[in-house]
Every structure is written in structure tokens, then in C-alpha cells.
Design an enzyme around this catalytic site. Sequence first.
Site, PDB file in Angstrom:
ATOM      1  N   LYS A   1      -5.438   4.527   9.777  1.00 18.65           N
ATOM      2  CA  LYS A   1      -6.134   5.169   8.661  1.00 18.65           C
ATOM      3  C   LYS A   1      -7.071   6.222   9.237  1.00 18.65           C
ATOM      4  O   LYS A   1      -7.810   5.942  10.177  1.00 18.65           O
ATOM      5  CB  LYS A   1      -6.917   4.108   7.873  1.00 18.65           C
ATOM      6  CG  LYS A   1      -7.547   4.621   6.599  1.00 18.65           C
ATOM      7  CD  LYS A   1      -8.201   3.491   5.823  1.00 18.65           C
ATOM      8  CE  LYS A   1      -8.721   4.009   4.489  1.00 18.65           C
ATOM      9  NZ  LYS A   1      -9.374   2.942   3.718  1.00 18.65           N
TER      10      LYS A   1
ATOM     11  N   ARG B   1       0.864  -1.187   0.000  1.00 17.12           N
ATOM     12  CA  ARG B   1       0.000   0.000   0.000  1.00 17.12           C
ATOM     13  C   ARG B   1       0.892   1.226   0.000  1.00 17.12           C
ATOM     14  O   ARG B   1       1.626   1.465   0.949  1.00 17.12           O
ATOM     15  CB  ARG B   1      -0.848  -0.055   1.270  1.00 17.12           C
ATOM     16  CG  ARG B   1      -1.870   1.025   1.467  1.00 17.12           C
ATOM     17  CD  ARG B   1      -2.684   0.678   2.728  1.00 17.12           C
ATOM     18  NE  ARG B   1      -3.863   1.524   2.871  1.00 17.12           N
ATOM     19  CZ  ARG B   1      -3.888   2.625   3.602  1.00 17.12           C
ATOM     20  NH1 ARG B   1      -2.829   3.017   4.254  1.00 17.12           N
ATOM     21  NH2 ARG B   1      -4.999   3.318   3.686  1.00 17.12           N
TER      22      ARG B   1
ATOM     23  N   SER C   1     -12.043  -3.609  -0.568  1.00 19.44           N
ATOM     24  CA  SER C   1     -12.349  -3.051   0.750  1.00 19.44           C
ATOM     25  C   SER C   1     -13.820  -2.674   0.817  1.00 19.44           C
ATOM     26  O   SER C   1     -14.310  -1.941  -0.040  1.00 19.44           O
ATOM     27  CB  SER C   1     -11.524  -1.780   1.009  1.00 19.44           C
ATOM     28  OG  SER C   1     -10.195  -2.102   1.258  1.00 19.44           O
TER      29      SER C   1
HETATM   30  N1  TZP Z   1      -8.746  -0.080   6.132  1.00 24.03           N
HETATM   31  C1  TZP Z   1      -9.635  -0.080   7.119  1.00 24.03           C
HETATM   32  S1  TZP Z   1      -8.894   0.095   8.632  1.00 24.03           S
HETATM   33  C2  TZP Z   1      -7.344   0.172   7.928  1.00 24.03           C
HETATM   34  C3  TZP Z   1      -7.461   0.053   6.550  1.00 24.03           C
HETATM   35  C4  TZP Z   1      -6.359   0.087   5.601  1.00 24.03           C
HETATM   36  C5  TZP Z   1      -6.102   0.340   8.719  1.00 24.03           C
HETATM   37  C6  TZP Z   1      -5.686  -0.913   9.420  1.00 24.03           C
HETATM   38  O1  TZP Z   1      -4.495  -0.699  10.127  1.00 24.03           O
HETATM   39  P1  TZP Z   1      -4.243  -1.346  11.564  1.00 24.03           P
HETATM   40  O2  TZP Z   1      -2.949  -0.714  12.008  1.00 24.03           O
HETATM   41  O3  TZP Z   1      -4.088  -2.819  11.374  1.00 24.03           O
HETATM   42  O4  TZP Z   1      -5.415  -0.969  12.446  1.00 24.03           O
END
Ligand code: TZP
Length: 213
Positions: free
Chosen positions: A140, A42, A111
Site C-alpha cells: 500500500k 479488497r 482500519s
Molecule cells: N493497510 C495498512 S498496510 C496494508 C494495508 C491494506 C498493506 C498490507 O499488505 P502486506 O503485503 O501484508 O504488507
Amino acid sequence: VKKEGLDLTLHAVLDPRFIRGRSLARVVRALVKGGVTIIQMREKDIETREFLARALLVREVTRKARVPFLVNDRVDIAIASRADGVHLGQRDLPAREARRLLGPRAVIGVSTHNLREALKAESDGADYAAIGSVFATTTKSDVTVVGLDMIRRVRSRLHIPLVAIGGITPENARSVIAAGAEGVAAISGLLGSGRVVEAARRYRQAMDMAPNS
Ligand code: TZP
Ligand code: MG
């Protein structure tokens, strides 16, 4: 990597903010050693040439390790780096178009945040849907926390596998699997410490002990 045998147990998302000064290849090797079953790259703020160069590096390591490699958002980078597929957001190329470009053997994930999006991903030909953010996360910005109930609701109606993302830790991974997810995806929990192998192993242990694994 054949899709029929696609193992969604532990999906590592490589986010450059969590790689920082470390060697990308070393981090990927550590994830593989710790037992992740998919690696997704990503990159949100990078030029195309640099993205491709980094993707080729990850492709090299994942090919040797026989771990499927997915590119986030970018079908062109996936093709050019010989990735196994793509992971698409709601504002990226639709899964149906990505499928036309990549062909039947490519792995395509989408997603999603609710049942409607998950069912659309399925009818568009996605191989799996990611659902999130399941728990609160700071990785995020502006995410909506959907909770375990959303996993149950989507699982009861969806036929393709479901991967949970957002705030997943080795401690709560079991609850996510119990709610019906086939696997978990993580960023900070895998990459946030200097001990990537150990972090991945902790997730794996949690997954291997979870109810319907
Ligand atoms: N999409 C929804 S939550 C997220 C993404 C890319 C972030 C997930 O990161 P983490 O650190 O595992 O909570
Ligand atoms: Mg995206």
C-alpha cells in the site's frame, strides 16, 4: 458465521494485484486449506458488477469452508453477496452507519492508525480494529509505519480485538502478538508466492506458537 466465535487469528486480504492470472477460487481454497480464519476482498479499481461477481465467487468458496467473508469498503457489495460483514477505512462509510445498514450480526472491522481512530471505531460499534502499517510495506502506498509500540499503546486502552496489518511475516508475527494484537492480516506474505497453502501454514504455525494465543 457467529460473531461470538469470530476467530481473528489470520486474516487474508485478497488484493487483485497479487492474484494476477490465477483463479480466484483456487487461491481462496488454498488460503482456507492453509488455515486462514478470515477472508477479506479488497478491490480498488473494478466496476460494481464485476466486484459483485467476484464477491459471489468468494462467498461460495468461503461458505463451504465456513470461513467468514468480509468486503473491503463496500457495504452494498457485502449485502448483495451475502458476506459476513465489511472492513472499512477512515474515508469509507462510518462504522456506525454500516452497523445501521447491516444489523447487529454483521462483522464490522475498521482500519485505524492511532489510538484516537481505534477508540472511535470501538465507540461506533466496530467488532475489531485493524492497526497499521505496523512495519514497512510496499503493498500500500503512502502508509505511515506505526511500529509495535502503537500496538501496545492501543491495546492498553481498547476493549475490542486488535488486528495488526502491514509488513507482517511469519517471522515477525510473534512479536506482533506479544505486543498485544489478537491476530494478523497479510497480503503479500500470503499471496506473493506461488505457494499459498504453505505460506498460510507458516503464518499459522507462528501464530499457534505465539505467547498469548
Ligand atoms: N493497510 C495498512 S498496510 C496494508 C494495508 C491494506 C498493506 C498490507 O499488505 P502486506 O503485503 O501484508 O504488507
Ligand atoms: Mg477502504
